[in-house]
Design a protein around this motif. Structure first.
Motif, PDB file in Angstrom:
ATOM      1  N   ALA A 293       0.807  -1.220   0.000  1.00 29.74           N
ATOM      2  CA  ALA A 293       0.000   0.000   0.000  1.00 29.74           C
ATOM      3  C   ALA A 293       0.840   1.270   0.000  1.00 29.74           C
ATOM      4  O   ALA A 293       0.306   2.357  -0.244  1.00 29.74           O
ATOM      5  N   GLY A 294       2.134   1.177   0.303  1.00 33.28           N
ATOM      6  CA  GLY A 294       2.995   2.351   0.268  1.00 33.28           C
ATOM      7  C   GLY A 294       2.772   3.310   1.420  1.00 33.28           C
ATOM      8  O   GLY A 294       3.013   4.513   1.277  1.00 33.28           O
ATOM      9  N   LEU A 295       2.335   2.806   2.590  1.00 30.44           N
ATOM     10  CA  LEU A 295       2.097   3.656   3.764  1.00 30.44           C
ATOM     11  C   LEU A 295       3.289   3.535   4.707  1.00 30.44           C
ATOM     12  O   LEU A 295       3.589   2.454   5.191  1.00 30.44           O
ATOM     13  N   LEU A 296       3.967   4.632   4.967  1.00 31.47           N
ATOM     14  CA  LEU A 296       5.151   4.616   5.821  1.00 31.47           C
ATOM     15  C   LEU A 296       4.707   4.625   7.279  1.00 31.47           C
ATOM     16  O   LEU A 296       4.288   5.658   7.820  1.00 31.47           O
ATOM     17  N   ASP A 297       4.807   3.475   7.934  1.00 34.17           N
ATOM     18  CA  ASP A 297       4.382   3.299   9.324  1.00 34.17           C
ATOM     19  C   ASP A 297       5.626   3.155  10.197  1.00 34.17           C
ATOM     20  O   ASP A 297       6.346   2.161  10.113  1.00 34.17           O
ATOM     21  N   LEU A 298       5.872   4.131  11.059  1.00 33.83           N
ATOM     22  CA  LEU A 298       7.042   4.110  11.939  1.00 33.83           C
ATOM     23  C   LEU A 298       6.702   3.650  13.354  1.00 33.83           C
ATOM     24  O   LEU A 298       7.584   3.658  14.219  1.00 33.83           O
ATOM     25  N   GLY A 299       5.465   3.271  13.590  1.00 36.64           N
ATOM     26  CA  GLY A 299       5.084   2.786  14.916  1.00 36.64           C
ATOM     27  C   GLY A 299       4.479   1.404  14.861  1.00 36.64           C
ATOM     28  O   GLY A 299       3.694   1.025  15.743  1.00 36.64           O
ATOM     29  N   TYR A 300       4.864   0.615  13.870  1.00 35.62           N
ATOM     30  CA  TYR A 300       4.222  -0.674  13.633  1.00 35.62           C
ATOM     31  C   TYR A 300       4.452  -1.653  14.769  1.00 35.62           C
ATOM     32  O   TYR A 300       3.612  -2.524  15.025  1.00 35.62           O
ATOM     33  N   VAL A 301       5.583  -1.542  15.477  1.00 34.49           N
ATOM     34  CA  VAL A 301       5.872  -2.492  16.548  1.00 34.49           C
ATOM     35  C   VAL A 301       4.832  -2.405  17.656  1.00 34.49           C
ATOM     36  O   VAL A 301       4.674  -3.348  18.446  1.00 34.49           O
ATOM     37  N   ALA A 302       4.092  -1.288  17.721  1.00 34.66           N
ATOM     38  CA  ALA A 302       3.054  -1.167  18.742  1.00 34.66           C
ATOM     39  C   ALA A 302       1.961  -2.210  18.560  1.00 34.66           C
ATOM     40  O   ALA A 302       1.396  -2.712  19.542  1.00 34.66           O
ATOM     41  N   PHE A 303       1.654  -2.574  17.312  1.00 40.69           N
ATOM     42  CA  PHE A 303       0.640  -3.600  17.083  1.00 40.69           C
ATOM     43  C   PHE A 303       1.125  -4.965  17.562  1.00 40.69           C
ATOM     44  O   PHE A 303       0.320  -5.779  18.028  1.00 40.69           O
ATOM     45  N   GLY A 476      -2.472  -5.490   8.289  1.00 39.08           N
ATOM     46  CA  GLY A 476      -1.118  -5.529   8.810  1.00 39.08           C
ATOM     47  C   GLY A 476      -1.082  -5.574  10.323  1.00 39.08           C
ATOM     48  O   GLY A 476      -0.265  -6.291  10.922  1.00 39.08           O
ATOM     49  N   ALA A 477      -1.958  -4.823  10.979  1.00 46.29           N
ATOM     50  CA  ALA A 477      -2.002  -4.819  12.437  1.00 46.29           C
ATOM     51  C   ALA A 477      -2.418  -6.177  12.984  1.00 46.29           C
ATOM     52  O   ALA A 477      -1.844  -6.673  13.972  1.00 46.29           O
ATOM     53  N   SER A 478      -3.405  -6.814  12.379  1.00 48.29           N
ATOM     54  CA  SER A 478      -3.865  -8.111  12.874  1.00 48.29           C
ATOM     55  C   SER A 478      -2.792  -9.182  12.703  1.00 48.29           C
ATOM     56  O   SER A 478      -2.647 -10.065  13.567  1.00 48.29           O
ATOM     57  N   LEU A 479      -2.011  -9.117  11.616  1.00 47.36           N
ATOM     58  CA  LEU A 479      -0.933 -10.088  11.421  1.00 47.36           C
ATOM     59  C   LEU A 479       0.155  -9.894  12.470  1.00 47.36           C
ATOM     60  O   LEU A 479       0.732 -10.871  12.974  1.00 47.36           O
ATOM     61  N   ALA A 480       0.445  -8.643  12.822  1.00 44.68           N
ATOM     62  CA  ALA A 480       1.416  -8.387  13.893  1.00 44.68           C
ATOM     63  C   ALA A 480       0.883  -8.889  15.234  1.00 44.68           C
ATOM     64  O   ALA A 480       1.634  -9.443  16.049  1.00 44.68           O
ATOM     65  N   GLY A 481      -0.405  -8.696  15.482  1.00 44.85           N
ATOM     66  CA  GLY A 481      -0.988  -9.198  16.731  1.00 44.85           C
ATOM     67  C   GLY A 481      -0.934 -10.708  16.828  1.00 44.85           C
ATOM     68  O   GLY A 481      -0.743 -11.268  17.910  1.00 44.85           O
ATOM     69  N   LEU A 482      -1.095 -11.392  15.687  1.00 50.20           N
ATOM     70  CA  LEU A 482      -0.973 -12.852  15.668  1.00 50.20           C
ATOM     71  C   LEU A 482       0.411 -13.290  16.135  1.00 50.20           C
ATOM     72  O   LEU A 482       0.546 -14.205  16.947  1.00 50.20           O
ATOM     73  N   ALA A 483       1.456 -12.634  15.623  1.00 44.48           N
ATOM     74  CA  ALA A 483       2.812 -12.970  16.054  1.00 44.48           C
ATOM     75  C   ALA A 483       3.044 -12.597  17.510  1.00 44.48           C
ATOM     76  O   ALA A 483       3.781 -13.277  18.233  1.00 44.48           O
ATOM     77  N   GLY A 484       2.411 -11.515  17.965  1.00 46.07           N
ATOM     78  CA  GLY A 484       2.593 -11.085  19.346  1.00 46.07           C
ATOM     79  C   GLY A 484       2.078 -12.087  20.366  1.00 46.07           C
ATOM     80  O   GLY A 484       2.644 -12.221  21.458  1.00 46.07           O
ATOM     81  N   PRO A 496       7.087  -2.861  28.515  1.00 42.69           N
ATOM     82  CA  PRO A 496       7.005  -1.756  27.538  1.00 42.69           C
ATOM     83  C   PRO A 496       8.309  -1.533  26.775  1.00 42.69           C
ATOM     84  O   PRO A 496       8.277  -1.090  25.623  1.00 42.69           O
ATOM     85  N   GLU A 497       9.461  -1.839  27.384  1.00 48.48           N
ATOM     86  CA  GLU A 497      10.748  -1.585  26.733  1.00 48.48           C
ATOM     87  C   GLU A 497      10.975  -2.449  25.503  1.00 48.48           C
ATOM     88  O   GLU A 497      11.869  -2.164  24.697  1.00 48.48           O
ATOM     89  N   GLN A 498      10.196  -3.513  25.356  1.00 51.45           N
ATOM     90  CA  GLN A 498      10.356  -4.378  24.194  1.00 51.45           C
ATOM     91  C   GLN A 498       9.818  -3.754  22.912  1.00 51.45           C
ATOM     92  O   GLN A 498      10.118  -4.249  21.822  1.00 51.45           O
ATOM     93  N   TYR A 499       9.057  -2.669  23.024  1.00 54.01           N
ATOM     94  CA  TYR A 499       8.340  -2.139  21.860  1.00 54.01           C
ATOM     95  C   TYR A 499       8.689  -0.669  21.647  1.00 54.01           C
ATOM     96  O   TYR A 499       7.833   0.211  21.685  1.00 54.01           O
ATOM     97  N   GLN A 500       9.963  -0.422  21.405  1.00 58.73           N
ATOM     98  CA  GLN A 500      10.447   0.923  21.140  1.00 58.73           C
ATOM     99  C   GLN A 500      10.549   1.161  19.638  1.00 58.73           C
ATOM    100  O   GLN A 500      10.507   0.232  18.834  1.00 58.73           O
ATOM    101  N   PHE A 501      10.730   2.441  19.295  1.00 54.01           N
ATOM    102  CA  PHE A 501      10.925   2.766  17.881  1.00 54.01           C
ATOM    103  C   PHE A 501      12.291   2.288  17.401  1.00 54.01           C
ATOM    104  O   PHE A 501      12.426   1.736  16.311  1.00 54.01           O
ATOM    105  N   ALA A 502      13.322   2.500  18.207  1.00 59.41           N
ATOM    106  CA  ALA A 502      14.676   2.095  17.842  1.00 59.41           C
ATOM    107  C   ALA A 502      15.377   1.617  19.098  1.00 59.41           C
ATOM    108  O   ALA A 502      15.139   2.104  20.202  1.00 59.41           O
ATOM    109  N   GLY A 503      16.234   0.633  18.938  1.00 59.41           N
ATOM    110  CA  GLY A 503      16.993   0.090  20.043  1.00 59.41           C
ATOM    111  C   GLY A 503      18.021  -0.885  19.520  1.00 59.41           C
ATOM    112  O   GLY A 503      18.111  -1.152  18.318  1.00 59.41           O
ATOM    113  N   SER A 504      18.790  -1.421  20.451  1.00 63.78           N
ATOM    114  CA  SER A 504      19.860  -2.338  20.051  1.00 63.78           C
ATOM    115  C   SER A 504      19.368  -3.752  19.830  1.00 63.78           C
ATOM    116  O   SER A 504      20.087  -4.582  19.262  1.00 63.78           O
ATOM    117  N   VAL A 505      18.152  -4.048  20.286  1.00 67.26           N
ATOM    118  CA  VAL A 505      17.635  -5.416  20.178  1.00 67.26           C
ATOM    119  C   VAL A 505      16.343  -5.399  19.382  1.00 67.26           C
ATOM    120  O   VAL A 505      15.393  -4.710  19.752  1.00 67.26           O
TER     121      VAL A 505
END
Length: 603
Positions: A293-303, A476-484, A496-505
């Motif tokens: 779809a070409g949508l730039l999502d920078l908070g996808y890890v939240a799902f 896309g959100a539901s597929l991420a929730g399935l993996a979660g 909460p620290e597992q779901y940051q925008f950027a990190g070393s892990v």
């Protein structure tokens, strides 16, 4: 009459290829140097076993010697194919010289790194035994010989004889190998099975490397070897066969993936495999949003976090504020439904934005989710998520009486807890791949691609852009929730620290987006490969954690410069990012949907 006929027969008979003298000398030097490097792997490289891998044994390669041995064998195969040996020509349909150079560089890089590592760790060149010198000198001779081979195609009309860097850079651009002669179907199926078998072995070997020196050597020889195979045209031929026998290829890939946990003797390596599948599945879900779809999502890890928290709350954990325990199927539906609802709630008011504005809004949503989960601790807000402590002690899953937390003996092999969750996550990945594939090939998928290419033009053609973008966001959100839901049980806890925008892990939003771009947007195998690389490399090179983001940034810059379409790219991306002379796509083939003549001309 007979004499004339005989003359005609002789004149039309195929002549034996004659290799020019300079080229023959260069190829012979390459073969000789590679053979010397190969022989050196059977000699001791150092006198003490203090260096990992025990390189003191003569007659039996070990550790880094094995990598030099494998690289030398690959170089020999490519070099010998240039002599016109029957059967070997099939290995190099895309070019007979550039693959030799790339493979030789891989041998030289791995051997040189091994010599440097021994010198550094043991304290000087005096610790090198003759075998290291033999392999090092042989690898250098092979590179010199490979540089003497002519380019497979003229570099350009203005510069037909490029310099050293031009030669290497030209070797990275593979021409189209052309249509191969049709083989019997059973032979093609065997080739597909062999290809996935080799892929499984390389992946399992990379995860199973027990020390960082071996893994770095593995990265060097694999990177150059993969590029050489691509430059030779083998990857394109395998792709053509998998497209021809798509169902067989999917089955072979699934069987190879199933076999992975049975190849691992260390539970830690199987756990890495399970986490790679989680990361890859989430990246594939993001690929629906970004790649299709070409949508730039920078908070996808939240799902991913929404699905993980929803599953943790209904898992029966003693620290869960709800205090209920759902069966696995209900927990999966709960996590996917919660993520879908959040996707719709966030997407409905924001998807009318475009470009950078949408990216900023999604980035804000990701941070809001993390901060909200941190504040639901009973002090700053209601006691739901236990704040920064998260929800620990999540019990293991039990499916049809099969407890995934206990080891089980299957076909004489003990499958550990990590292996159990790996197989469960593999099923989830297969479901996500099926959903992605069916969606991409449907009318909705074509509408997503149209919106990605030009939303204004798509809207003018009658496509409801907002509704379809919201559908992509929700899927896309539901597929991420399935993996979660699986991630929550694999890691025993969610914080909460597992779901940051950027990190070393990983996984985090930055790494997820990089995995999609690195692998190839809009493809199935691309995000899987990108996610595997971005998770495996930090997990294996933990001693470089302080420089991880620096190296990550450098790698992304190099990738965007020399491979902007990703490791696995479709023809549309190749047409978009490369000029006509650089394409590995035949010019007489029709353009894919959405591509234009302007893109084809490189304008």
């Amino acid at each position: 009459m007979d004499k004339t006929t005989d003359t005609a027969k002789v004149s039309t008979a195929p002549a034996t290829p004659i290799i020019p003298l300079p080229q023959a000398a260069a190829r012979g030097l390459t073969v000789a140097g590679t053979a010397i490097a190969l022989i050196g792997t059977f000699l001791a490289w150092t006198w003490t076993d203090e260096f990992p891998g025990n390189l003191t044994v003569t007659g039996y390669p070990g550790g880094l010697q094995v990598l030099t041995l494998v690289g030398s064998l690959l170089t020999l195969l490519f070099a010998l194919s240039g002599y016109g040996i029957k059967g070997l020509g099939w290995l190099t349909p895309g070019g007979k010289n550039s693959p030799v150079l790339l493979a030789a560089l891989g041998v030289f890089g791995t051997t040189g790194y091994s010599i440097g590592a021994i010198t550094q760790e043991l304290g000087g060149l005096v610790n090198l035994e003759p075998g290291a010198w033999v392999s090092g000198i042989g690898a250098l001779v092979a590179v010199i010989g490979a540089l003497g081979l002519p380019v497979d195609q003229p570099y350009s009309a203005a510069d037909p004889t490029p310099n050293l860097w031009g030669r290497i850079r030209h070797s990275l651009t593979a021409p189209d190998p052309g249509r191969a002669k049709d083989l019997p179907s059973w032979v093609e199926i065997l080739i597909i099975a062999a290809g996935f078998g080799v892929g499984l072995y390389v992946f399992a070997y990379g995860i199973g490397t027990e020390y960082s020196e071996l893994f770095i050597g593995f990265l060097i020889v694999t990177a150059f070897g993969f590029t050489a195979v691509t430059r030779a045209g083998l990857l394109k031929r395998l792709s053509a066969l998998t497209a021809k026998h798509r169902n067989v290829a999917m089955a072979a890939a699934f069987v190879a993936a199933i076999c992975f946990p049975f190849t691992q003797t260390n539970d830690q390596f199987a756990l890495i495999g399970a986490n790679i599948l989680i990361f890859a599945t989430v990246a594939l879900g993001l690929n629906v949003v970004v790649g299709l779809a070409g949508l730039l999502d920078l908070g996808y890890v939240a799902f991913l976090g929404v699905g993980a928290y929803a599953a943790a709350l209904v898992s029966g954990s003693p620290q869960s504020s709800i205090g209920v325990e759902f069966p696995f199927w209900a927990a999966v539906l709960t996590g996917a439904a919660a993520s879908l609802i959040f996707g719709v709630v966030i997407g409905a008011p924001t998807l009318r934005l475009r470009g950078d504005y949408l990216a900023i809004v999604t980035l804000g949503f990701g941070e809001i989710f993390r901060i909200t989960m941190n504040n639901l601790n009973g002090n700053s807000g209601p006691d739901v998520t236990n704040g920064s402590n998260g929800i620990p002690n999540i019990p293991d899953l039990e499916i049809f009486g099969f407890n995934l937390g206990l080891p089980h003996n299957i076909l004489g092999t003990e499958l550990t807890r990590s292996g159990n969750y790996y197989l469960l996550m593999l099923v989830c990945t297969a479901i996500v791949v099926l959903v992605f594939r069916r969606s991409a090939e449907s009318r909705i998928g074509r509408a997503w691609v149209a919106i990605r290419e030009d939303e204004t033009a798509a809207t003018a053609m009658g496509i409801n852009g907002f509704r379809l973008k919201l559908l992509a966001f929700a899927l896309g959100a539901s597929l991420a929730g399935l993996a979660g839901t699986v991630q929550a049980h694999v890691s025993y806890s969610v914080t909460p620290e597992q779901y940051q925008f950027a990190g070393s892990v990983p996984p985090n939003s930055a790494f997820l987006l990089a995995a999609v771009i690195l692998g190839g947007m809009g493809t199935i195998s691309g995000p899987l490969i990108g996610a595997a690389l971005l998770y495996l490399i930090p997990a294996k090179l933990q001693f470089m954690a302080e420089y991880q983001l620096l190296l990550f940034g450098i790698a992304l810059m190099l990738l965007m410069r020399y491979r902007p379409e990703g490791l696995v790219a479709d023809r549309r991306k190749q047409l978009e990012f490369h000029e006509t002379g650089q394409l590995d796509v035949p010019e007489d083939k029709p353009l894919p949907e959405g591509a234009t003549g302007v893109a084809k001309a490189g304008a």
